[in-house]
Scaffold this active site. Structure first.
Site, PDB file in Angstrom:
ATOM      1  N   ASP A  54      47.541  44.702  35.769  1.00 44.77           N
ATOM      2  CA  ASP A  54      46.540  44.361  36.785  1.00 44.77           C
ATOM      3  C   ASP A  54      45.273  43.786  36.159  1.00 44.77           C
ATOM      4  O   ASP A  54      44.975  44.020  34.981  1.00 44.77           O
ATOM      5  CB  ASP A  54      46.150  45.616  37.573  1.00 44.77           C
ATOM      6  CG  ASP A  54      47.231  46.073  38.534  1.00 44.77           C
ATOM      7  OD1 ASP A  54      48.345  45.513  38.485  1.00 44.77           O
ATOM      8  OD2 ASP A  54      46.957  46.999  39.323  1.00 44.77           O
ATOM      9  N   ASP A  55      44.529  43.050  37.003  1.00 47.70           N
ATOM     10  CA  ASP A  55      43.126  42.657  36.757  1.00 47.70           C
ATOM     11  C   ASP A  55      42.932  41.450  35.858  1.00 47.70           C
ATOM     12  O   ASP A  55      41.807  41.055  35.611  1.00 47.70           O
ATOM     13  CB  ASP A  55      42.296  43.819  36.199  1.00 47.70           C
ATOM     14  CG  ASP A  55      42.316  45.047  37.085  1.00 47.70           C
ATOM     15  OD1 ASP A  55      42.807  44.935  38.229  1.00 47.70           O
ATOM     16  OD2 ASP A  55      41.865  46.109  36.642  1.00 47.70           O
ATOM     17  N   HIS A 105      46.225  39.908  43.429  1.00 44.73           N
ATOM     18  CA  HIS A 105      45.435  41.140  43.315  1.00 44.73           C
ATOM     19  C   HIS A 105      44.025  40.918  43.860  1.00 44.73           C
ATOM     20  O   HIS A 105      43.061  41.490  43.356  1.00 44.73           O
ATOM     21  CB  HIS A 105      45.392  41.578  41.843  1.00 44.73           C
ATOM     22  CG  HIS A 105      44.998  43.011  41.623  1.00 44.73           C
ATOM     23  ND1 HIS A 105      45.481  44.060  42.377  1.00 44.73           N
ATOM     24  CD2 HIS A 105      44.149  43.582  40.720  1.00 44.73           C
ATOM     25  CE1 HIS A 105      44.963  45.196  41.954  1.00 44.73           C
ATOM     26  NE2 HIS A 105      44.148  44.940  40.953  1.00 44.73           N
ATOM     27  N   HIS A 109      38.490  41.255  43.322  1.00 46.11           N
ATOM     28  CA  HIS A 109      38.781  42.642  42.957  1.00 46.11           C
ATOM     29  C   HIS A 109      37.848  43.621  43.658  1.00 46.11           C
ATOM     30  O   HIS A 109      37.506  44.680  43.132  1.00 46.11           O
ATOM     31  CB  HIS A 109      38.704  42.851  41.435  1.00 46.11           C
ATOM     32  CG  HIS A 109      39.434  44.085  40.968  1.00 46.11           C
ATOM     33  ND1 HIS A 109      38.802  45.276  40.688  1.00 46.11           N
ATOM     34  CD2 HIS A 109      40.751  44.323  40.733  1.00 46.11           C
ATOM     35  CE1 HIS A 109      39.677  46.177  40.300  1.00 46.11           C
ATOM     36  NE2 HIS A 109      40.867  45.625  40.323  1.00 46.11           N
ATOM     37  N   HIS A 201      47.030  47.616  32.507  1.00 45.59           N
ATOM     38  CA  HIS A 201      45.957  46.667  32.807  1.00 45.59           C
ATOM     39  C   HIS A 201      45.727  45.714  31.640  1.00 45.59           C
ATOM     40  O   HIS A 201      45.765  46.136  30.480  1.00 45.59           O
ATOM     41  CB  HIS A 201      44.653  47.412  33.127  1.00 45.59           C
ATOM     42  CG  HIS A 201      44.738  48.239  34.371  1.00 45.59           C
ATOM     43  ND1 HIS A 201      45.414  49.450  34.410  1.00 45.59           N
ATOM     44  CD2 HIS A 201      44.264  48.037  35.624  1.00 45.59           C
ATOM     45  CE1 HIS A 201      45.345  49.946  35.632  1.00 45.59           C
ATOM     46  NE2 HIS A 201      44.653  49.113  36.395  1.00 45.59           N
TER      47      HIS A 201
END
Length: 254
Positions: A54-55, A105, A109, A201
Site C-alpha cells: 500500500d501507499d 488506494h 490517501h 507498505h
C-alpha cells in the site's frame, strides 16, 4: 458571471461540503464476505499467496521491492495513490511491465469515512484516470485507506468496477509502524496459510525501510515452502475456478 451561474456554483460547493458522508451503515465481515462484496482471503488448499503493498510508489523503496520480487519470480499487487502514481509514472510502468497488478488506494490517501460520498467518488476517479494515463488501463481492485469500509464505500467502488480487497487478519505485520525486519518476517511466517492476502507498505514516511529488509527472507521462506506468489486477481481466479481444469489457462501450482 451571471446570477444563475453564481447560484449554481454555490449549490455545487454546498453539496460537496455538506453532501452525504461516507460514514454509512457497516455490516459485519461475515455479511460482506458471504455476499462477495469484500475479499479478505481465498479459501484454497493450493499453496498460493498474494503479497500486497500500500501507499506507493516510493522513488527509492519501491524499485528495491521490485528487484527482490523479480529475483524470486514473485508477483505482487500494488495499491497506489493517484498522487504518487503521477509523481513516479516510470515505476508504475515497470510494475505493469513486470507482471504485477496495480490497484486503487484513492488519490490523496485521506481516510475514506472523513469524506462525503462525492469527494470519495472523485478520489477513486482521479486515481483510476491517473493509472490509465500511465499504463493504458484502469485498475479493477480497490483497497480502503486504513481498512475503513462500509456500505457507501463498497457500493461506490463497485459502481466503478472495483472489487474491494482487504487482507487476511493474521497477515498484517503492522510494518507501517516500522518494526524491526525480523519481527515482520516472524509475523508473516507464523500466520501463513494458503490463500492468504498479505499486507505490506512501500514506505511509512521513514528514511529507512524495514519492509525492504524483510522482503528477501519472506520471499525465500515462501519459495522454500513451495508457495507461489500471485496477484490478487490471479488468486481470486485460481481459487474460484470458473472453468473446468481442462479449459483452465492457468494450470495449478505443483
Amino acid at each position: 458571471m451571471s446570477k444563475k451561474l453564481l447560484l449554481l456554483w454555490f449549490v455545487l460547493i454546498f453539496i460537496l461540503i455538506h453532501g452525504p458522508r461516507v460514514d454509512a451503515l457497516t455490516k459485519t465481515r461475515e455479511e460482506y464476505e458471504k455476499s462477495g462484496q469484500v475479499v479478505w482471503e481465498s479459501n484454497t488448499n493450493e499453496k498460493l499467496v498474494a503479497i500486497t503493498f500500500d501507499d506507493g510508489p516510493h522513488e527509492v523503496f519501491t524499485p528495491q521491492l521490485l528487484d527482490l520480487l523479480k529475483k524470486y519470480d514473485a508477483k505482487a499487487t500494488f495499491f497506489v495513490t493517484g498522487k504518487n502514481a503521477l509523481l513516479y509514472p516510470e515505476i508504475i510502468k515497470r510494475q505493469n511491465e513486470e507482471g504485477h497488478e496495480i490497484g486503487n488506494h484513492t488519490f490523496h490517501h485521506y481516510t475514506d469515512n472523513h469524506m462525503n460520498a462525492s469527494q470519495f467518488s472523485m478520489e477513486l476517479d482521479q486515481t483510476n484516470d491517473a493509472i490509465e494515463k500511465i499504463i493504458g488501463k484502469k485498475p479493477t481492485l480497490y483497497r480502503p485507506v486504513q481498512g475503513v469500509y462500509n456500505d457507501t464505500i463498497i457500493h461506490t467502488a463497485h459502481k466503478k468496477g472495483l472489487d474491494v480487497i482487504m487482507w487476511s487478519w493474521d497477515q498484517d505485520s503492522l510494518d507501517w509502524q516500522n518494526p524491526r525486519a525480523s519481527k515482520i518476517v516472524k509475523h508473516i511466517k507464523k500466520g501463513l496459510s494458503p490463500g492468504d492476502i498479505i499486507i505490506l507498505h512501500d514506505w511509512n514516511y521513514s528514511t529507512v525501510s524495514e519492509t525492504v529488509k524483510a522482503m528477501e527472507p519472506i520471499l525465500k521462506f515462501l519459495k522454500e515452502n513451495d508457495y507461489k506468489c500471485v496477484t490478487v486477481s490471479e488468486l481470486m481466479y485460481r481459487t474460484s475456478k470458473p472453468l473446468p481444469d481442462l479449459l483452465d489457462p492457468l494450470p495449478a501450482s505443483p
